[in-house]
Design an enzyme around this catalytic site. Structure first.
Site, PDB file in Angstrom:
ATOM      1  N   SER A 131      -4.082  -1.721   0.297  1.00 49.97           N
ATOM      2  CA  SER A 131      -2.805  -2.572   0.892  1.00 49.97           C
ATOM      3  C   SER A 131      -3.354  -3.845   1.091  1.00 49.97           C
ATOM      4  O   SER A 131      -4.490  -4.150   1.436  1.00 49.97           O
ATOM      5  CB  SER A 131      -2.377  -2.123   2.314  1.00 49.97           C
ATOM      6  N   ASN A 184      11.151   0.068  -9.237  1.00 48.41           N
ATOM      7  CA  ASN A 184      10.403  -1.171  -9.575  1.00 48.41           C
ATOM      8  C   ASN A 184       9.686  -1.570  -8.316  1.00 48.41           C
ATOM      9  O   ASN A 184       9.975  -2.001  -7.299  1.00 48.41           O
ATOM     10  CB  ASN A 184      11.351  -2.211  -9.763  1.00 48.41           C
ATOM     11  N   GLY A 197       0.662  -1.070   0.142  1.00 49.37           N
ATOM     12  CA  GLY A 197       0.058   0.160  -0.123  1.00 49.37           C
ATOM     13  C   GLY A 197       0.787   1.254  -0.128  1.00 49.37           C
ATOM     14  O   GLY A 197       0.573   2.066  -0.488  1.00 49.37           O
ATOM     15  N   SER A 198       1.963   1.024   0.864  1.00 45.28           N
ATOM     16  CA  SER A 198       2.855   2.153   0.722  1.00 45.28           C
ATOM     17  C   SER A 198       3.512   2.645  -0.746  1.00 45.28           C
ATOM     18  O   SER A 198       3.572   3.912  -1.126  1.00 45.28           O
ATOM     19  CB  SER A 198       4.235   2.133   1.622  1.00 45.28           C
ATOM     20  N   ASP A 234      -7.166   1.029   4.198  1.00 46.35           N
ATOM     21  CA  ASP A 234      -7.910   0.388   5.461  1.00 46.35           C
ATOM     22  C   ASP A 234      -9.360   0.300   5.045  1.00 46.35           C
ATOM     23  O   ASP A 234     -10.035  -0.102   5.715  1.00 46.35           O
ATOM     24  CB  ASP A 234      -7.847   0.988   6.716  1.00 46.35           C
ATOM     25  N   HIS A 245      -4.717  -6.377   6.714  1.00 46.91           N
ATOM     26  CA  HIS A 245      -5.819  -5.742   5.738  1.00 46.91           C
ATOM     27  C   HIS A 245      -6.980  -6.604   5.538  1.00 46.91           C
ATOM     28  O   HIS A 245      -6.908  -7.641   5.953  1.00 46.91           O
ATOM     29  CB  HIS A 245      -5.162  -5.041   4.599  1.00 46.91           C
TER      30      HIS A 245
HETATM   31  C1  LIG Z   1      -3.947   4.046   6.084  1.00 43.91           C
HETATM   32  C2  LIG Z   1      -2.991   3.212   5.310  1.00 43.91           C
HETATM   33  N1  LIG Z   1      -2.074   3.609   4.204  1.00 43.91           N
HETATM   34  C3  LIG Z   1      -0.989   2.907   3.805  1.00 43.91           C
HETATM   35  C4  LIG Z   1      -0.604   1.838   4.589  1.00 43.91           C
HETATM   36  C5  LIG Z   1       0.497   1.000   4.074  1.00 43.91           C
HETATM   37  O1  LIG Z   1       0.269  -0.131   3.457  1.00 43.91           O
HETATM   38  P1  LIG Z   1       1.556  -1.357   3.477  1.00 43.91           P
HETATM   39  O2  LIG Z   1       1.598  -1.914   4.720  1.00 43.91           O
HETATM   40  O3  LIG Z   1       0.849  -2.403   2.642  1.00 43.91           O
HETATM   41  O4  LIG Z   1       2.669  -0.601   2.722  1.00 43.91           O
HETATM   42  C6  LIG Z   1      -1.446   1.188   5.685  1.00 43.91           C
HETATM   43  C7  LIG Z   1      -0.877   0.158   6.344  1.00 43.91           C
HETATM   44  O5  LIG Z   1      -1.440  -0.367   7.549  1.00 43.91           O
HETATM   45  C8  LIG Z   1      -2.429   2.140   6.151  1.00 43.91           C
HETATM   46  O6  LIG Z   1      -3.145   1.531   7.110  1.00 43.91           O
END
Ligand SMILES: Cc1ncc(COP(=O)(O)O)c(C=O)c1O
Length: 441
Positions: free
Chosen positions: A214, A292, A86-87, A193, A219
């Site tokens: 994510s 990537n 998700g990041s 979320d 999740h």
């Molecule tokens: C609101 C929100 N954005 C972004 C992320 C990031 O997701 P990831 O852990 O898959 O990088 C999270 C992760 O819990 C999140 O709660």
């Protein structure tokens, strides 16, 4: 024996293996941990992943296509691009808005409005792209930005709004989209979320220019690690493809060579640029400073199987939320309960609780009590992110004194509603909440 037969035998063994593993996972009240979130799966995920392993394609292929088709149908959105978290989806969303392929890309020093109570990698891409975050307060109970306050944060430098739907609770999307249209702002919805939550009958993540998801195990569905970025905009989708895949000029949603490695791509040797030789292979022409950020096909296989379970997951999350709400509503003197705006149908990530300042106990007391009793709790991510060490020296603007954000940092926590919390686990949670509250009667 042929390959098909061996595969069948492997799959049968997986079913046996899974049954034994499941037996070990029995819940013992007080001894087993009640997680706030986690993987919910059966042998089908294991089989589909092993199938992807036996294919040994490894990089995005058949299961990427299956997942994307199913996900775009589910959400009713045109483009789905898989990423490794998700990041990464958030990073690509912001980076794409700075692409020189856009007519009016975001420029260094321009502003992006976002809540101060947030997740670190919702904020970091704004800073990493040399944009200025503008922090707005949230409301206690929804834990989202108030749309009116958001409007007051807009100035001539504002170019975008980056909104997490906190813990799956929808922002006021009709008002926000109207404000964005009037002020010519891009909207990114961080729906990491919020998979399955709707506003006005429409899934979150599909209102803005981009929605991000994510698939980390905590999740709503998981790929182990993974994420997706969705959009209805063809050019934004192309830009994201390019940036995800090293920045190259190839931006087809799916490479022809994935389907047929012997095929000849008609576009490969016909891409014209000013400075490169005429015959330069498009696979090695770069139009962005890219990354990537791709996941593997094995991850996509897991996601594909999880998505089939998602309608049941949604029901279970909503049921668990309702049960907790009914219990906590007996103790409103002590707790601020979560609420959603009209037109919202949240598929909650978790159950947020704010301990009232005049309660006879502090957040610390209830969190430690629950943790001691093996019930997992978490805080509302970074709280006021401006107080976190990593963000102490960033350039930013803020609107107001972020009073509620500061309260969240001191008084808010959450417990789980995920489908792994079954009847027995929930009975145990309720017993423990009653036991705790009784001490302060
Ligand atoms: C609101 C929100 N954005 C972004 C992320 C990031 O997701 P990831 O852990 O898959 O990088 C999270 C992760 O819990 C999140 O709660």
């Amino acid at each position: 024996m042929d390959k098909r037969k061996i595969k069948e035998q492997i799959f049968e063994k997986i079913i046996e293996y899974y049954a034994l593993k499941k037996e070990e996972e029995r819940f013992v009240p007080g001894e087993s941990k009640v997680h706030f979130a986690g993987r919910v799966y059966d042998y089908k995920e294991m089989i589909t992943m092993v199938d992807a392993v036996l294919d040994f394609w490894l990089t995005l292929g058949k299961y990427d296509r299956l997942f994307r088709d199913a996900f775009s149908k589910f959400l009713d959105v045109k483009h789905v691009i898989l990423v490794n978290s998700g990041s990464s989806a958030n990073l690509l969303a912001i980076s794409a808005l700075k692409s020189s392929q856009l007519e009016h890309p975001l420029k260094k020093g321009e502003e992006v409005i976002t809540p101060a109570a947030t997740f670190p990698t919702t904020l970091s891409p704004i800073i990493q792209n040399n944009l200025i975050p503008v922090f707005v307060d949230i409301e206690l109970g929804t834990y989202n930005i108030n749309a009116k306050e958001l409007e007051s944060a807009i100035c001539e430098k504002t170019r975008a709004i980056f909104l997490p739907h906190t813990l799956g609770n929808p922002n006021e999307m009709d008002v926000i989209m109207e404000i964005a249209a009037e002020n010519n702002l891009y909207v990114i919805e961080d729906a990491c979320d919020a998979l399955g939550s709707k506003y006005d009958g429409r899934f979150l993540g599909t209102f803005g220019d981009f929605g991000t998801f994510s698939f980390y195990p905590a999740h709503h569905i998981t790929m182990g690690e993974g994420g997706a970025i969705v959009t209805n905009n063809d050019s934004l989708s192309s830009i994201v493809h390019s940036m995800r895949d090293w920045g190259r000029a190839c931006t087809c949603p799916e490479c022809i060579l994935v389907k047929d490695p012997n095929a000849m791509c008609p576009l490969r040797f016909s891409y014209k640029t000013e400075d490169l030789p005429e015959d330069y292979d498009k696979r090695y022409i770069y139009i962005h400073e890219g990354y990537n950020l791709k996941p593997t096909d094995i991850q996509a296989a897991l996601g594909y199987e999880q998505l089939k379970k998602f309608p049941d997951f949604m029901k279970k999350r909503r049921q668990n939320f309702e049960i907790l709400y009914d219990e906590f509503s007996k103790y409103e003197d002590y707790f601020i309960l979560p609420y959603s705006l009209p037109k919202s149908e949240p598929c909650w990530f978790a159950f947020p609780i704010t301990v009232r300042e005049n309660a006879r106990f502090k957040r610390r007391d209830i969190v430690q009590f629950l943790e001691r009793n093996n019930i997992e709790t978490r805080l509302l991510f970074a709280g006021n992110i401006l107080n976190q060490p990593a963000y102490k020296n960033i350039a930013y603007r803020k609107v107001g004194n972020l009073a509620n954000t500061n309260k969240v940092m001191k008084h808010t926590f959450f417990i789980g509603v995920y489908p792994g919390i079954g009847e027995e686990e929930m009975k145990y949670i309720l017993e423990k909440i009653r036991e705790f509250v009784w001490r302060y009667k």
